[in-house]
Enzyme design. Sequence first.
Site, mmCIF file in Angstrom:
data_model
loop_
_atom_site.group_PDB
_atom_site.id
_atom_site.type_symbol
_atom_site.label_atom_id
_atom_site.label_comp_id
_atom_site.label_asym_id
_atom_site.label_seq_id
_atom_site.Cartn_x
_atom_site.Cartn_y
_atom_site.Cartn_z
ATOM 1 N N HIS A 203 -26.710 -31.925 18.058
ATOM 2 C CA HIS A 203 -27.667 -32.913 17.541
ATOM 3 C C HIS A 203 -29.081 -32.568 17.972
ATOM 4 O O HIS A 203 -30.048 -32.818 17.267
ATOM 5 C CB HIS A 203 -27.306 -34.307 18.062
ATOM 6 N N GLU A 445 -17.568 -19.926 -15.337
ATOM 7 C CA GLU A 445 -17.870 -18.607 -14.785
ATOM 8 C C GLU A 445 -17.169 -17.484 -15.533
ATOM 9 O O GLU A 445 -17.208 -16.337 -15.115
ATOM 10 C CB GLU A 445 -17.613 -18.556 -13.271
ATOM 11 N N ASP A 469 -20.062 -14.919 -11.018
ATOM 12 C CA ASP A 469 -18.955 -14.379 -11.801
ATOM 13 C C ASP A 469 -19.302 -14.281 -13.279
ATOM 14 O O ASP A 469 -18.919 -13.317 -13.937
ATOM 15 C CB ASP A 469 -17.694 -15.242 -11.602
ATOM 16 N N CYS A 516 -24.420 -23.180 -9.606
ATOM 17 C CA CYS A 516 -24.248 -22.959 -8.171
ATOM 18 C C CYS A 516 -24.213 -21.470 -7.823
ATOM 19 O O CYS A 516 -23.913 -21.098 -6.693
ATOM 20 C CB CYS A 516 -23.001 -23.664 -7.647
HETATM 21 C C1 PEP Z 1 -20.092 -17.979 -8.874
HETATM 22 O O1 PEP Z 1 -19.222 -17.241 -9.305
HETATM 23 O O2 PEP Z 1 -21.263 -18.021 -9.326
HETATM 24 C C2 PEP Z 1 -19.809 -18.878 -7.729
HETATM 25 C C3 PEP Z 1 -20.681 -19.751 -7.308
HETATM 26 O O3 PEP Z 1 -18.597 -18.736 -7.128
HETATM 27 P P1 PEP Z 1 -18.288 -17.580 -6.039
HETATM 28 O O4 PEP Z 1 -19.565 -16.877 -5.729
HETATM 29 O O5 PEP Z 1 -17.681 -18.268 -4.884
HETATM 30 O O6 PEP Z 1 -17.322 -16.740 -6.785
HETATM 31 MG MG MG Z 2 -17.155 -17.509 -8.778
#
Ligand code: PEP
Ligand code: MG
Length: 555
Positions: A203, A445, A469, A516
């Site tokens: 913390h 993906e 991906d 992401c």
């Molecule tokens: C992706 O494929 O963009 C993703 C976020 O998953 P990872 O990188 O874990 O395959």
């Molecule tokens: Mg991925």
Amino acid sequence: MNNETLSENNLFLKGTPANRGIAFGHISFLQRTSSIHKKHLIEDVDAECKRFEQARLHAIAQLGALYDVSLEKLGEQNAVLFQIHQMMLDDPDYVESINNVIKTEKANAEYAVDIVARKFEQQFRSMDNDYMQGRATDVIDVSRRVNEILMMHAGKIKKSGIKYKGEGPTILATDDLAPSETVQLDQGKVTAIITSAGSTRSHTVIFARTMGIPTVVSIGDDLDECLEGKFAIVDGSQGLVIVDPDERTIAEYKSRKRTVDAQQAHLDQFRGKKTVTRQGRPICLYANAGSLADIDLIKSSDAEGIGLFRSEYIFLQSKDYPTEDEQFDIYRQVLQQMDGKRVIIRTLDIGADKTTEYFMLKHEDNPAMGLRAIRLCLSNRVLFKTQLRALLRASVYGQLAIMLPMISTVEEVLDCKKILEEVKSDLKAQGTPFKENIEFGIMIETPAAALISDELASLVDFFSIGTNDLTQFTLAADRQNADLSRYLNPFHHAVLRLIEIVVHNAHTAGIWVGICGEVASNEKFLAKLIQLGIDEISVVPPNVLRLRARIATLG
Ligand code: PEP
Ligand code: MG
């Protein structure tokens, strides 16, 4: 500045970087009243119990004031620690144990507090739960507070609180600093914190980050009291303390500090603010996580939630399949620690580059396009159901969203939804509570998923585009192969067109769509995503504020 350019005449102490920033000052060691109190026999046990009671109430009042200060300095989620400290001091077991030691051993209150604190510390440390283990430091901290007040009431010390010799800009050195000590630091004087022990997950470090104090922890025995009063530079990002720096090093660091401070001051304006585009369109700006250990960093990054929790890391860190209860415990803690913010947990994405022995996966010539992720889960339903049960059970502790990786067909989604319903009925039949309305989404993906995203959109609550991906599959370029990096171009029109299709289809169906993959942190790419109308962006924690600042200029 790179470290090779530093003069060899400087004395370097190396620790673990805990909070970035550059600071100058004289090293001064924290002076604590001894935490070991000798036992004295006392005559009037009732009077001694009364002394303890007065000190306890005084400590509770101090913690109330500390809560108010922290609320302003550190926000509700951090200030709450001092309410926990107050509760500890109100805990009947703790209070009675201390009164018992005073009565049965005819001992002084300071000694009784010490003994009981150590007993509780041991108990907390032996618990099989991160949260409870963290309470060990807290019980020592509150007990030290009570003892200081006891000594103050007895006239042995003048005042409780932080003490050190230095005046002027001070680099505060100590073995470890308690969170309550950190929040009391005068930020006008203490320019940095350096500790011989301590962890980046404490913390104290979270508070130091929120207060913007450069911090280096775990320096070890090199942080010796003989350094008291020496001038030094702390480089928080490198985990470096440069003692008695020469003129050239001071000049280099001064110039670097000016640049870093200006960048940071700009970003700090965005802390605690909503993420909105120039036209005022709100964006959910989240962070990616791989384990419980990431949560502190995510919280101090000011992310508004977790956009991708890669649950396979739990499996990779384990020697055998983690049980339902083990998984539940981790998901519960993540949700609790995120205080009701949205947490998107991706179901197991094992296979390809992410594998471990106990899965005993068959050799495949092309594992990235093999029996991985959702395909593996659908071929091993016990494994999948165990994870879903753990996730559903944890759902009551926060705002969980479940996300499936590597989807390429409508049938996979329908199959997964059916399994999820089966798990829900099992839990219902057993009377196990879970939230009914958990958001259910998929990662986009594979090019296949992107191209049929109109069909998929009617089956789920959200999409999250995994560009890592999606780029490799669209461009037929293995992401693991460094020789192919120039082909792995997320700016390729093929990838951008697929993203455009996905965003369009999501919005036509009335669902939200996020991203992401790593490229979301690229400011040029970000501009494109905002232009396309993306609703959510999830990146590594250190990029959160930078992107919030950038999004405010886009639209
Ligand atoms: C992706 O494929 O963009 C993703 C976020 O998953 P990872 O990188 O874990 O395959
Ligand atoms: Mg991925």
